[in-house]
Design a protein around this motif. Structure first.
Motif, PDB file in Angstrom:
ATOM      1  N   VAL A 152       8.381   1.551  -3.891  1.00 51.15           N
ATOM      2  CA  VAL A 152       8.088   0.956  -4.822  1.00 51.15           C
ATOM      3  C   VAL A 152       8.830  -0.069  -5.533  1.00 51.15           C
ATOM      4  N   ARG A 153      10.137   0.404  -5.825  1.00 52.23           N
ATOM      5  CA  ARG A 153      11.182  -0.208  -6.381  1.00 52.23           C
ATOM      6  C   ARG A 153      11.735  -1.324  -5.461  1.00 52.23           C
ATOM      7  N   ALA A 154      11.700  -1.159  -4.033  1.00 50.77           N
ATOM      8  CA  ALA A 154      12.225  -2.255  -3.183  1.00 50.77           C
ATOM      9  C   ALA A 154      11.387  -3.304  -3.413  1.00 50.77           C
ATOM     10  N   CYS A 155       9.931  -3.099  -3.571  1.00 49.28           N
ATOM     11  CA  CYS A 155       8.823  -4.053  -3.454  1.00 49.28           C
ATOM     12  C   CYS A 155       8.922  -4.892  -4.978  1.00 49.28           C
ATOM     13  N   GLN A 156       9.302  -3.800  -5.958  1.00 53.02           N
ATOM     14  CA  GLN A 156       9.270  -4.521  -7.421  1.00 53.02           C
ATOM     15  C   GLN A 156      10.471  -5.611  -7.369  1.00 53.02           C
ATOM     16  N   ALA A 157      11.565  -5.297  -6.817  1.00 52.08           N
ATOM     17  CA  ALA A 157      13.006  -6.004  -6.668  1.00 52.08           C
ATOM     18  C   ALA A 157      12.510  -7.357  -6.063  1.00 52.08           C
ATOM     19  N   ALA A 158      11.327  -7.341  -4.879  1.00 53.46           N
ATOM     20  CA  ALA A 158      11.393  -8.434  -4.298  1.00 53.46           C
ATOM     21  C   ALA A 158      10.145  -9.130  -5.308  1.00 53.46           C
ATOM     22  N   GLY A 159       9.826  -8.803  -6.137  1.00 53.63           N
ATOM     23  CA  GLY A 159       8.831  -9.503  -6.908  1.00 53.63           C
ATOM     24  C   GLY A 159       7.392  -9.200  -6.986  1.00 53.63           C
ATOM     25  N   PHE A 160       6.927  -8.096  -6.661  1.00 56.29           N
ATOM     26  CA  PHE A 160       5.604  -7.712  -6.584  1.00 56.29           C
ATOM     27  C   PHE A 160       5.485  -6.286  -6.519  1.00 56.29           C
ATOM     28  N   ALA A 161       4.216  -5.730  -7.006  1.00 51.41           N
ATOM     29  CA  ALA A 161       3.855  -4.169  -6.794  1.00 51.41           C
ATOM     30  C   ALA A 161       3.398  -4.059  -5.520  1.00 51.41           C
ATOM     31  N   PRO A 162       3.652  -3.009  -4.701  1.00 55.25           N
ATOM     32  CA  PRO A 162       2.909  -2.849  -3.317  1.00 55.25           C
ATOM     33  C   PRO A 162       1.354  -2.219  -3.636  1.00 55.25           C
ATOM     34  N   ARG A 163       0.439  -2.865  -2.742  1.00 53.80           N
ATOM     35  CA  ARG A 163      -0.937  -2.662  -2.797  1.00 53.80           C
ATOM     36  C   ARG A 163      -0.985  -1.132  -1.783  1.00 53.80           C
ATOM     37  N   ILE A 164      -0.876  -0.127  -2.554  1.00 53.34           N
ATOM     38  CA  ILE A 164      -0.902   1.150  -1.699  1.00 53.34           C
ATOM     39  C   ILE A 164      -2.030   1.625  -1.277  1.00 53.34           C
ATOM     40  N   ARG A 165      -2.260   1.803   0.179  1.00 53.74           N
ATOM     41  CA  ARG A 165      -3.370   2.172   0.612  1.00 53.74           C
ATOM     42  C   ARG A 165      -3.462   3.753   1.053  1.00 53.74           C
ATOM     43  N   HIS A 166      -2.344   3.997   1.674  1.00 51.12           N
ATOM     44  CA  HIS A 166      -2.149   5.611   2.201  1.00 51.12           C
ATOM     45  C   HIS A 166      -1.137   6.137   1.576  1.00 51.12           C
ATOM     46  N   HIS A 167      -1.189   7.501   1.322  1.00 50.56           N
ATOM     47  CA  HIS A 167      -0.156   8.399   0.999  1.00 50.56           C
ATOM     48  C   HIS A 167       0.223   9.266   2.024  1.00 50.56           C
ATOM     49  N   ILE A 168       1.377   9.160   2.815  1.00 49.29           N
ATOM     50  CA  ILE A 168       1.588   9.934   3.902  1.00 49.29           C
ATOM     51  C   ILE A 168       3.180  10.334   3.869  1.00 49.29           C
ATOM     52  N   ASP A 169       3.513  11.531   4.152  1.00 50.97           N
ATOM     53  CA  ASP A 169       4.860  12.027   4.006  1.00 50.97           C
ATOM     54  C   ASP A 169       5.640  12.041   5.291  1.00 50.97           C
ATOM     55  N   ASP A 170       4.821  12.238   6.456  1.00 54.17           N
ATOM     56  CA  ASP A 170       5.601  12.308   7.709  1.00 54.17           C
ATOM     57  C   ASP A 170       5.756  10.953   8.498  1.00 54.17           C
ATOM     58  N   PHE A 171       7.002  10.618   8.748  1.00 52.63           N
ATOM     59  CA  PHE A 171       7.194   9.238   9.270  1.00 52.63           C
ATOM     60  C   PHE A 171       6.565   9.067  10.435  1.00 52.63           C
ATOM     61  N   ALA A 172       6.265  10.122  11.554  1.00 52.38           N
ATOM     62  CA  ALA A 172       5.605   9.816  12.845  1.00 52.38           C
ATOM     63  C   ALA A 172       4.095   9.335  12.401  1.00 52.38           C
ATOM     64  N   THR A 173       3.516  10.207  11.546  1.00 56.28           N
ATOM     65  CA  THR A 173       2.215   9.678  11.313  1.00 56.28           C
ATOM     66  C   THR A 173       2.070   8.344  10.575  1.00 56.28           C
ATOM     67  N   VAL A 174       3.023   7.880   9.550  1.00 64.01           N
ATOM     68  CA  VAL A 174       3.183   6.656   9.158  1.00 64.01           C
ATOM     69  C   VAL A 174       3.140   5.652  10.209  1.00 64.01           C
ATOM     70  N   LEU A 175       3.860   5.878  11.104  1.00 63.58           N
ATOM     71  CA  LEU A 175       4.111   4.798  12.052  1.00 63.58           C
ATOM     72  C   LEU A 175       2.878   4.726  13.111  1.00 63.58           C
ATOM     73  N   ALA A 176       2.276   5.978  13.375  1.00 64.20           N
ATOM     74  CA  ALA A 176       1.100   5.749  13.919  1.00 64.20           C
ATOM     75  C   ALA A 176      -0.200   5.176  13.168  1.00 64.20           C
ATOM     76  N   MET A 177      -0.212   5.099  11.789  1.00 63.71           N
ATOM     77  CA  MET A 177      -1.055   4.601  11.205  1.00 63.71           C
ATOM     78  C   MET A 177      -0.572   2.824  11.048  1.00 63.71           C
ATOM     79  N   VAL A 178       0.624   2.570  11.051  1.00 61.67           N
ATOM     80  CA  VAL A 178       0.784   1.248  11.045  1.00 61.67           C
ATOM     81  C   VAL A 178       0.615   0.689  12.516  1.00 61.67           C
ATOM     82  N   ALA A 179       0.672   1.344  13.685  1.00 61.01           N
ATOM     83  CA  ALA A 179       0.159   1.031  14.904  1.00 61.01           C
ATOM     84  C   ALA A 179      -1.188   0.351  14.992  1.00 61.01           C
ATOM     85  N   VAL A 180      -1.912   1.154  14.286  1.00 54.12           N
ATOM     86  CA  VAL A 180      -3.473   0.574  14.423  1.00 54.12           C
ATOM     87  C   VAL A 180      -3.779  -0.268  13.257  1.00 54.12           C
ATOM     88  N   GLY A 181      -2.718  -0.825  12.426  1.00 59.18           N
ATOM     89  CA  GLY A 181      -3.012  -1.892  11.595  1.00 59.18           C
ATOM     90  C   GLY A 181      -3.672  -1.438  10.220  1.00 59.18           C
TER      91      GLY A 181
END
Length: 346
Positions: free
Chosen positions: A253-282
């Motif tokens: 959230v802070r990195a996006c705010q520093a870039a000038g916007f608030a992220p539009r959050i769709r999913h809350h996932i703690d495990d990075f392997a699962t995060v990447l799997a979700m990224v892979a399917v768009g």
């Protein structure tokens, strides 16, 4: 003579702010905590506490006594370490806290090395977010822990704890590659793939709680120019972030705010392997540290960012020389590839 157990309760009150929170942490009843603190005031001969609604604040004398309590508890940790060093061989449990990425990538080899060198030690691992480590170390629920901080989320100092740096890793923006092509890792900021914006009409999601997500990055906490150039291209994308209250959530959230916007959050996932799997399917884009992106699935593009995550070994102040803590620290360092090490105590 001041009672050390009561001093410990006063110290916890200075961190937690309520009698109920201290009681829960120390497995006492609230009335027992109140009675012990009242007894400490009688021993001290001055008022140590002031009630403000449901919260309890420390008087100037109480604040000064907490400072002395920190020094006393540190010396007791040092005494415990010296006594433990007088024993022949290391035996018993050592309670270890670690965040999920470290549990998967760092700890297995370290625990194997610890078992070879000190078979009498019994490591007991508890997977925990770094934001929850400090109170559990202070109360003795953990002996040692792995914690991390990000450029946009610097560590909050805790007078009861010490840390040693362990490793530093770069951060990546993980995005869909637009197909089943092999993963491409970019070491320099790259362009966002065409047509990978957010879902049309998706409303921004607001989150509160303990994450501190509404607080912009302080000057010097991150490279808002270099990282911002990449992140700003994804202002319309859907984002995958960790749960509110975690350091990873706050970092994104802070990195996006520093870039000038608030992220539009769709999913809350703690495990990075699962995060990447979700990224892979768009399903969105995400910020991922190098250890979390060690084995990305096909269809994921990793774009390097001028941001870092730093992992540290944390323990109670005065406990660094405890043989069990020292043995665990040595096992961690010996198990890391040489290029990842960041040195010894700060």
């Amino acid at each position: 003579m001041l009672d050390v157990r009561r001093l410990r309760l006063l110290r916890e009150l200075s961190y937690r702010g309520t009698i109920a929170a201290v009681a829960e942490a120390m497995t006492f009843t609230p009335s027992a905590v109140s009675q012990q603190l009242a007894a400490l005031e009688r021993e001290a001969g001055v008022a140590l506490l002031e009630r403000t609604g449901r919260r309890v604040t420390l008087t100037p004398a109480g604040v000064a006594l907490v400072g002395h309590a920190e020094a006393v508890l540190e010396r007791l940790e040092q005494a415990s370490a010296e006594l433990a060093a007088a024993h022949t061989g290391l035996v018993g449990a050592i309670r270890v806290g670690a965040f999920p990425t470290a549990t998967r990538t760092i700890l297995p080899a370290a625990l194997a090395a610890l078992g070879r060198d000190h078979p009498g030690l019994e490591p007991m691992v508890d997977e925990i977010d770094p934001a929850e480590v400090a109170p559990r170390l202070r109360t003795g629920d953990l002996d040692v822990a792995l914690v991390h901080e990000y450029d946009f989320v610097p560590a909050i100092p805790d007078l009861a704890l010490d840390t040693e740096p362990l490793l530093e890793e770069p951060m990546y923006l993980a995005s869909g590659d637009g197909g089943d092509s092999p993963v491409r890792r970019h070491d320099t900021p790259g362009e966002a793939p065409a047509g990978h914006g957010g879902t049309p009409g998706e409303a921004p999601v607001r989150h509160g709680g303990m994450s501190g997500g509404d607080v912009p990055a302080r000057h010097g906490d991150g490279d808002s120019d270099g990282a911002g150039d990449v992140l700003a291209r994804w202002r319309d994308a859907s984002w995958i972030v960790s749960k509110p209250g975690t350091l990873c959530h706050t970092m994104t959230v802070r990195a996006c705010q520093a870039a000038g916007f608030a992220p539009r959050i769709r999913h809350h996932i703690d495990d990075f392997a699962t995060v990447l799997a979700m990224v892979a399917v768009g399903q969105g884009v995400a910020l991922v540290p190098e250890l979390g992106a060690a084995d990305p699935p096909g269809g994921v593009r990793l774009t390097g960012l001028p941001m870092r995550r730093r992992t540290q070994i944390a323990f109670r102040r005065g406990a660094s020389a405890h043989p069990a803590v020292a043995a665990f620290t040595a096992a961690l360092r010996s198990s890391l590839p040489g290029g990842r090490r960041t040195g010894h105590a700060r």
